[in-house]
Write a protein that holds these residues in place. Sequence first.
Motif, short mmCIF file in Angstrom:
data_model
loop_
_atom_site.label_atom_id
_atom_site.label_comp_id
_atom_site.label_asym_id
_atom_site.label_seq_id
_atom_site.Cartn_x
_atom_site.Cartn_y
_atom_site.Cartn_z
N LYS A 190 -72.71 -70.72 -22.59
CA LYS A 190 -73.94 -70.66 -21.79
C LYS A 190 -75.09 -70.10 -22.61
CE LYS A 190 -75.87 -68.76 -17.56
NZ LYS A 190 -75.67 -67.90 -16.41
N PHE A 191 -74.81 -69.04 -23.38
CA PHE A 191 -75.84 -68.44 -24.20
C PHE A 191 -76.30 -69.41 -25.29
CE2 PHE A 191 -77.54 -65.61 -27.47
CZ PHE A 191 -78.44 -64.89 -26.71
N LEU A 192 -75.37 -70.12 -25.90
CA LEU A 192 -75.72 -71.10 -26.92
C LEU A 192 -76.58 -72.21 -26.32
CD1 LEU A 192 -75.48 -71.90 -29.86
CD2 LEU A 192 -73.37 -73.10 -29.31
N GLU A 193 -76.31 -72.62 -25.11
CA GLU A 193 -77.13 -73.63 -24.44
C GLU A 193 -78.54 -73.12 -24.18
OE1 GLU A 193 -76.71 -76.93 -23.71
OE2 GLU A 193 -74.97 -76.65 -25.00
N MET A 194 -78.68 -71.82 -23.87
CA MET A 194 -80.01 -71.24 -23.68
C MET A 194 -80.79 -71.29 -24.99
SD MET A 194 -79.02 -67.97 -21.24
CE MET A 194 -80.31 -66.98 -21.94
N ILE A 195 -80.14 -70.96 -26.09
CA ILE A 195 -80.79 -71.00 -27.40
C ILE A 195 -81.19 -72.43 -27.73
CG2 ILE A 195 -80.41 -70.71 -29.89
CD1 ILE A 195 -78.57 -68.35 -29.14
N LYS A 196 -80.26 -73.36 -27.49
CA LYS A 196 -80.52 -74.78 -27.75
C LYS A 196 -81.75 -75.25 -26.98
CE LYS A 196 -78.03 -79.17 -27.50
NZ LYS A 196 -76.74 -79.79 -27.16
N GLY A 197 -81.84 -74.87 -25.71
CA GLY A 197 -82.99 -75.25 -24.89
C GLY A 197 -84.30 -74.69 -25.44
N ASP A 198 -84.28 -73.44 -25.89
CA ASP A 198 -85.48 -72.83 -26.46
C ASP A 198 -85.89 -73.53 -27.75
OD1 ASP A 198 -85.65 -71.02 -24.41
OD2 ASP A 198 -84.88 -69.32 -25.56
N ILE A 199 -84.92 -73.85 -28.60
CA ILE A 199 -85.22 -74.54 -29.86
C ILE A 199 -85.82 -75.91 -29.58
CG2 ILE A 199 -84.17 -75.62 -31.90
CD1 ILE A 199 -82.25 -73.19 -31.98
N ILE A 200 -85.23 -76.65 -28.65
CA ILE A 200 -85.74 -77.98 -28.29
C ILE A 200 -87.17 -77.87 -27.78
CG2 ILE A 200 -85.53 -79.86 -26.61
CD1 ILE A 200 -82.47 -79.50 -26.84
N ARG A 201 -87.42 -76.90 -26.91
CA ARG A 201 -88.75 -76.73 -26.33
C ARG A 201 -89.80 -76.45 -27.40
NH1 ARG A 201 -90.95 -72.27 -25.25
NH2 ARG A 201 -89.04 -71.08 -25.04
N ILE A 230 -90.50 -64.97 -29.08
CA ILE A 230 -89.37 -65.33 -28.23
C ILE A 230 -88.22 -65.84 -29.09
CG2 ILE A 230 -88.55 -66.96 -26.48
CD1 ILE A 230 -91.37 -66.73 -25.20
N ALA A 231 -88.54 -66.74 -30.02
CA ALA A 231 -87.50 -67.29 -30.89
C ALA A 231 -86.88 -66.20 -31.75
CB ALA A 231 -88.08 -68.39 -31.77
N LYS A 232 -87.69 -65.29 -32.24
CA LYS A 232 -87.20 -64.20 -33.08
C LYS A 232 -86.23 -63.32 -32.29
CE LYS A 232 -89.04 -60.57 -36.08
NZ LYS A 232 -90.28 -59.94 -36.56
N VAL A 251 -92.81 -82.26 -32.85
CA VAL A 251 -92.17 -83.51 -33.24
C VAL A 251 -91.39 -84.08 -32.06
CG1 VAL A 251 -91.93 -82.92 -35.68
CG2 VAL A 251 -90.10 -82.34 -34.12
N GLU A 252 -91.23 -85.39 -32.08
CA GLU A 252 -90.37 -86.07 -31.11
C GLU A 252 -88.98 -86.09 -31.72
OE1 GLU A 252 -89.89 -90.54 -29.40
OE2 GLU A 252 -91.93 -89.79 -29.68
N ILE A 253 -87.99 -85.58 -30.98
CA ILE A 253 -86.63 -85.50 -31.52
C ILE A 253 -85.66 -86.35 -30.73
CG2 ILE A 253 -86.99 -83.19 -32.48
CD1 ILE A 253 -85.41 -82.07 -30.12
N ASP A 254 -84.55 -86.69 -31.37
CA ASP A 254 -83.47 -87.41 -30.72
C ASP A 254 -82.53 -86.37 -30.10
OD1 ASP A 254 -81.35 -88.96 -29.92
OD2 ASP A 254 -80.76 -89.56 -31.94
N LYS A 255 -82.72 -86.08 -28.82
CA LYS A 255 -81.92 -85.04 -28.16
C LYS A 255 -80.44 -85.39 -28.11
CE LYS A 255 -85.76 -83.34 -25.45
NZ LYS A 255 -86.36 -83.18 -24.14
N ASP A 256 -80.11 -86.68 -28.09
CA ASP A 256 -78.71 -87.08 -28.06
C ASP A 256 -78.02 -86.81 -29.40
OD1 ASP A 256 -78.90 -87.95 -25.42
OD2 ASP A 256 -79.49 -89.97 -26.02
N GLY A 257 -78.78 -86.86 -30.48
CA GLY A 257 -78.22 -86.62 -31.80
C GLY A 257 -78.29 -85.17 -32.24
N LEU A 258 -78.84 -84.31 -31.38
CA LEU A 258 -79.01 -82.90 -31.68
C LEU A 258 -77.66 -82.19 -31.74
CD1 LEU A 258 -81.27 -80.61 -31.78
CD2 LEU A 258 -80.71 -80.28 -29.38
N ASP A 259 -77.47 -81.37 -32.77
CA ASP A 259 -76.24 -80.60 -32.89
C ASP A 259 -76.60 -79.19 -33.36
OD1 ASP A 259 -73.54 -79.91 -33.06
OD2 ASP A 259 -73.41 -80.59 -35.15
#
Length: 92
Positions: A36-47, A17-19, A53-61
């Motif tokens: 919108k598409f970048l947000e979809m990618i961001k959501g997949d990467i976070i998931r 999926i990531a590939k 790992v536990e990540i700081d979603k507020d500091g994510l860029d």
Amino acid sequence: MDLLRFFSKSSSNSKNIAKERLKLVLVHDRGDLSPKFLEMIKGDIIRVISEYVEIDKDGLDIKMTRTRRETDNMPIPALVANIPILKIKNKS
């Protein structure tokens, strides 16, 4: 590159999926990637990363940028991610 090996433990389904998402990023970048598409990618990467790992979603860029290829100095798109890691999860 050890960090990439760490994340390669994900299931082959998540890997595929990531590939596919990254392939789409490269195609869509030439036609101006939509927010919108970048947000979809961001959501997949976070998931996917959050499984390990536990990540700081507020500091994510995560953003699209351009860089130059080393071999011929041609401009190419790049997905740049700054993901603050708070804690590595223990998975057995």
